[in-house]
Design an enzyme around this catalytic site. Sequence first.
Site, short mmCIF file in Angstrom:
data_model
loop_
_atom_site.label_atom_id
_atom_site.label_comp_id
_atom_site.label_asym_id
_atom_site.label_seq_id
_atom_site.Cartn_x
_atom_site.Cartn_y
_atom_site.Cartn_z
CB SER A 167 -0.93 0.00 1.22
OG SER A 167 -1.83 1.08 1.17
CG ASP A 168 2.82 5.02 -1.53
OD1 ASP A 168 3.77 4.90 -0.73
OD2 ASP A 168 2.57 6.08 -2.12
CB THR A 169 -1.23 6.76 2.01
OG1 THR A 169 -1.92 5.52 2.17
CG2 THR A 169 -2.19 7.92 2.26
CB SER B 283 -2.56 2.78 -4.49
OG SER B 283 -2.59 1.63 -5.33
#
Length: 198
Positions: free
Chosen positions: A76-78, A113
């Site tokens: 995940s990446d934010t 994501s």
Amino acid sequence: MSTNIQCILASQSPRRAELLKQIQVDFIVQAADVDESVLPHETPAAYVQRLSIAKAEAVWQQRSEQQLPALPVLGSDTSVVIDQHILGKPANRDEARQMLQLLSGREHQVLSSVSVIYQQQQLSALSTTQVSFRAISPAELERYIASDEPYDKAGGYAIQGFAAVFIQQIQGSYSGVMGLPLQETYQLLQAILTDKSS
């Protein structure tokens, strides 16, 4: 109650771990080591999607090479985005101050994501949340950046922390702003689990 979902979390983020526990997913933490530089002309959405996939792929590859048990890998990446500019994690007080001054009294987006890789499958989803900040007074700003809260958070704030007092409204996923959109995460893991058992 148990979801019977097991996975590898390709992140050392305590917030992502806390969120997975919230939806009763069993997981092992195995952090990914990937270059998080933004590519030339890369949009914020493309950036967070690329990184979430890269993190999951890196850990999947690492586990394959080490011949560890095959489990779905979650990456995940934010990113906090304002004026199409990605705000990363502030390295010091000056950076935190600049970021929060930019966000003060304005609306920004939080893009989060999530990607799941298992065997030959790769599934991804993107969550976009609109966040509106009220104006932050100079005294509040200085008090906040003097705390430990801003410094390992995208955009320099934590929605689940004291920064909640700055937020007038959100439209979208609260958990996505924390770092892991739970509705999308659960759906992806369920899809992988269904295919795995069929």
